[in-house]
Design an enzyme around this catalytic site. Sequence first.
Site, mmCIF file in Angstrom:
data_model
loop_
_atom_site.group_PDB
_atom_site.id
_atom_site.type_symbol
_atom_site.label_atom_id
_atom_site.label_comp_id
_atom_site.label_asym_id
_atom_site.label_seq_id
_atom_site.Cartn_x
_atom_site.Cartn_y
_atom_site.Cartn_z
ATOM 1 N N ASN A 167 -15.359 7.020 21.454
ATOM 2 C CA ASN A 167 -15.128 7.659 20.153
ATOM 3 C C ASN A 167 -15.180 9.169 20.391
ATOM 4 O O ASN A 167 -16.250 9.744 20.519
ATOM 5 C CB ASN A 167 -16.227 7.218 19.175
ATOM 6 C CG ASN A 167 -16.156 7.955 17.850
ATOM 7 O OD1 ASN A 167 -15.179 8.652 17.569
ATOM 8 N ND2 ASN A 167 -17.192 7.810 17.042
ATOM 9 N N LYS B 10 -14.457 11.485 18.432
ATOM 10 C CA LYS B 10 -14.795 12.253 17.221
ATOM 11 C C LYS B 10 -13.824 13.418 17.068
ATOM 12 O O LYS B 10 -12.675 13.310 17.446
ATOM 13 C CB LYS B 10 -16.271 12.679 17.267
ATOM 14 C CG LYS B 10 -17.184 11.487 17.583
ATOM 15 C CD LYS B 10 -18.641 11.752 17.354
ATOM 16 C CE LYS B 10 -19.433 10.483 17.671
ATOM 17 N NZ LYS B 10 -20.853 10.610 17.369
ATOM 18 N N HIS C 19 -18.067 4.434 10.413
ATOM 19 C CA HIS C 19 -18.972 5.175 11.296
ATOM 20 C C HIS C 19 -19.983 5.939 10.441
ATOM 21 O O HIS C 19 -19.648 6.407 9.355
ATOM 22 C CB HIS C 19 -18.177 6.144 12.176
ATOM 23 C CG HIS C 19 -19.021 6.758 13.246
ATOM 24 N ND1 HIS C 19 -19.866 7.816 12.990
ATOM 25 C CD2 HIS C 19 -19.181 6.441 14.553
ATOM 26 C CE1 HIS C 19 -20.513 8.119 14.107
ATOM 27 N NE2 HIS C 19 -20.110 7.311 15.070
ATOM 28 N N GLU D 194 -21.065 8.800 10.548
ATOM 29 C CA GLU D 194 -20.636 10.160 10.165
ATOM 30 C C GLU D 194 -19.669 10.117 8.981
ATOM 31 O O GLU D 194 -19.657 11.018 8.146
ATOM 32 C CB GLU D 194 -20.027 10.866 11.389
ATOM 33 C CG GLU D 194 -21.124 11.264 12.378
ATOM 34 C CD GLU D 194 -20.712 11.253 13.838
ATOM 35 O OE1 GLU D 194 -19.503 11.292 14.134
ATOM 36 O OE2 GLU D 194 -21.617 11.195 14.693
ATOM 37 N N GLU E 164 -24.939 0.931 15.499
ATOM 38 C CA GLU E 164 -25.240 2.296 15.918
ATOM 39 C C GLU E 164 -26.402 2.842 15.101
ATOM 40 O O GLU E 164 -26.207 3.343 13.987
ATOM 41 C CB GLU E 164 -24.017 3.199 15.709
ATOM 42 C CG GLU E 164 -22.800 2.759 16.500
ATOM 43 C CD GLU E 164 -21.851 3.931 16.732
ATOM 44 O OE1 GLU E 164 -21.609 4.257 17.891
ATOM 45 O OE2 GLU E 164 -21.388 4.532 15.749
ATOM 46 N N GLY F 270 -25.774 10.842 19.150
ATOM 47 C CA GLY F 270 -25.674 12.249 19.522
ATOM 48 C C GLY F 270 -27.016 12.936 19.722
ATOM 49 O O GLY F 270 -27.088 14.155 19.813
ATOM 50 N N SER G 223 -26.000 7.342 22.009
ATOM 51 C CA SER G 223 -26.496 7.926 23.264
ATOM 52 C C SER G 223 -26.413 6.972 24.449
ATOM 53 O O SER G 223 -27.270 7.007 25.338
ATOM 54 C CB SER G 223 -27.926 8.463 23.088
ATOM 55 O OG SER G 223 -27.930 9.517 22.126
#
Length: 252
Positions: A11, A13, A99, A101, A169, A175, A215
């Site tokens: 991904n 991003k 996701h 985010e 996730e 991250g 991560s």
Amino acid sequence: MTARRKLIAGNWKMNGLKSDGLALARGIADRLKAGPAPACDLLVCPPTTLVALVAEAVSGSGLAVGGQDCHAKAGGAHTGDTAAAALADLGCRHVIVGHSERRTDHAETDAVVKAKAEAALAAGLIAIVCIGETLAQRDEGRTIEVNRSQLLNSLPDGATPDNAVIAYEPVWAIGTGRVATPAQAQEVHAAIRAALAERLGSDAAGRMRILYGGSMKPDNALELLALPDVDGGLIGGASLKVADFWAIAESC
Ligand code: PGA
């Protein structure tokens, strides 16, 4: 237990311009062509702006290309959004939906994620449906309940092991460099599979892939990917370097 072929998905991003995006995609595709290929399926999800370029560059290499989001509607007056069919038209086979985010930055609810996943299925794409608890929810002891609820409310109608993939996730691991321990990951993955079995039956649940994301790096991939219910990874930061992404794939 049914053998599930692992999926390693990058991904990217909101990272990459034409030159570095192409170099990254070609770097992975070249390694695939040179062989031996790792024992998993490989996917990259570039930003929408690079999907066409990347799909063309890696065509025929065995590297699949996907989108990072799609709209819930098939088309129409939705300025700035991307239709699932448009992604498919560019050569995508997959699209990530829900996701964390997107859920945070764009206030996407489970209902929105479910509608997006259904749009993906209608366009012939494989939906990668993301779920995961926040640190506060984990600290409150609500991890399993939160993931179960997100899963059951985000899963598209008509989901099968062939058209849907789940990505667990934990938000606190994305991250941050703080990865779930193997025990934490396996506990949630097993609970997800149990919830899938309730919804879809044990055969379909046994064949559906559940990815871990947050991560995942070359130095922790091996132990995570060895877990019985972890069927691959959704990789952010480490998917931006050919060597790291490849090393994770080789851990399969
Ligand atoms: P990360 O991101 O690997 O950089 O933690 C994973 C993701 O958000 O998909």
